[in-house]
Write a protein that holds these residues in place. Sequence first.
Motif, PDB file in Angstrom:
ATOM      1  N   LEU A   1      -6.508  -1.828   6.688  1.00 26.44           N
ATOM      2  CA  LEU A   1      -6.593  -2.111   5.425  1.00 26.44           C
ATOM      3  C   LEU A   1      -6.377  -3.316   4.800  1.00 26.44           C
ATOM      4  O   LEU A   1      -7.047  -3.998   3.708  1.00 26.44           O
ATOM      5  CB  LEU A   1      -5.597  -1.136   4.511  1.00 26.44           C
ATOM      6  N   GLN A   2      -5.315  -4.060   5.320  1.00 24.09           N
ATOM      7  CA  GLN A   2      -5.177  -5.503   4.637  1.00 24.09           C
ATOM      8  C   GLN A   2      -6.256  -6.512   5.146  1.00 24.09           C
ATOM      9  O   GLN A   2      -6.518  -7.481   4.515  1.00 24.09           O
ATOM     10  CB  GLN A   2      -3.800  -5.971   5.628  1.00 24.09           C
ATOM     11  N   LYS A   3      -6.871  -6.052   6.424  1.00 26.86           N
ATOM     12  CA  LYS A   3      -8.085  -6.944   6.746  1.00 26.86           C
ATOM     13  C   LYS A   3      -9.044  -6.798   5.676  1.00 26.86           C
ATOM     14  O   LYS A   3      -9.622  -7.915   5.426  1.00 26.86           O
ATOM     15  CB  LYS A   3      -8.522  -6.427   8.112  1.00 26.86           C
ATOM     16  N   ILE A   4      -9.379  -5.682   5.246  1.00 26.37           N
ATOM     17  CA  ILE A   4     -10.451  -5.502   4.258  1.00 26.37           C
ATOM     18  C   ILE A   4      -9.962  -6.060   2.927  1.00 26.37           C
ATOM     19  O   ILE A   4     -10.843  -6.587   2.228  1.00 26.37           O
ATOM     20  CB  ILE A   4     -10.669  -3.877   4.063  1.00 26.37           C
ATOM     21  N   ARG A   5      -8.783  -6.109   2.495  1.00 27.49           N
ATOM     22  CA  ARG A   5      -8.293  -6.576   1.626  1.00 27.49           C
ATOM     23  C   ARG A   5      -8.507  -8.072   1.247  1.00 27.49           C
ATOM     24  O   ARG A   5      -8.677  -8.715   0.274  1.00 27.49           O
ATOM     25  CB  ARG A   5      -6.709  -6.288   1.289  1.00 27.49           C
ATOM     26  N   GLU A   6      -8.656  -8.920   2.667  1.00 23.76           N
ATOM     27  CA  GLU A   6      -9.004 -10.199   2.376  1.00 23.76           C
ATOM     28  C   GLU A   6     -10.469 -10.576   2.057  1.00 23.76           C
ATOM     29  O   GLU A   6     -10.794 -11.672   1.924  1.00 23.76           O
ATOM     30  CB  GLU A   6      -8.605 -10.834   3.872  1.00 23.76           C
TER      31      GLU A   6
END
Length: 333
Positions: A216-221
């Motif tokens: 999820l954090q990867k996509i947030r970037e």
Amino acid sequence: MVEHIWEEPDIYRIRLEVPWNPLKNLNIYVLKSAGEFLVIDTGFNRQECREALWAGIRELKLDMSATVLFLTHYHEDHIGLVWDFVERGIPVYMGDKEYTYYSKRTPKEITEDINAIFEYEGFPKEMLSEADRESWFHMPKPGFPVTVMKSGQEFRIGDCRIIVIGTPGHTPGNSVLYLPDHELLFSGDHILFDITPNISIWPQMSHPLADYLESLQKIRELHIRTAFPAHREMGENVYGRIDEIVQHHKGRLDEICQTAAVHPGITAYDIAKSIHWSLRNLTWDDFPYNQKWFAMSESLAHIDYLVDKGQLIREAGGDSVNGYRSKDVQITH
């Protein structure tokens, strides 16, 4: 039903209704650019899905010789009709980690491995032995040809540049597709807007929930204007939805800790029975078997996360069932 949902590039949604399933619908997306086509996922291997899918494809007048199919992951509602495409000569793309994971074991073998874990975690053996694993019969026969794609690898459909991004968690090698020049995301089951993706345990995958939160954090970037999910409706506020999903899992982790604190030595099965599930306000006893199975698997993914963080202590039961007790440690993400 075919809907034109985006211009520049042209994106269409073929909505497959699945009234027998809690998911309610499947979204099959078709990207069209400069005379080339990308289809994302297939739907269940059921005749009603097949008829609706190919009616939509005929309506869109896809050129089979200029079409590629991408499979986001290996669940039956996403790959069930893959042979329909293979038999028409359409190339099939899939993330390399997902393909490798499933090339080593069948879905039936994976389910049997999980069931063995369930039994050791308190799931009633008689329920497992009586289980109707109908989904096995809706999976495609193995051996379909695949072009594997690594996370970060690019390919083109017409004028569109598309990046494959590995997002493990929902499955061991789940992938999403990102159009960087248009800031669009085909999020598959990784990010859903009306329901929360199921995060379950997998044989030989040690940290599914930790992997999912990291994904999820990867996509947030990324810079994202709109995301197209595999079920229900699409959403523009991807970052807000990521926050909601993270909070959902934090709430579930806290609830499990509190349950174990009140009932030290509780089994994973009794934890799954005790915590809150959003399923039409049914009680645990009224849950369909498949929903109990998924609830148990998701509970174990959260329990494993808490054990790894030192928030729960697993008391191995030897030949009997594991038990869990809470430890007063702050949860961090």
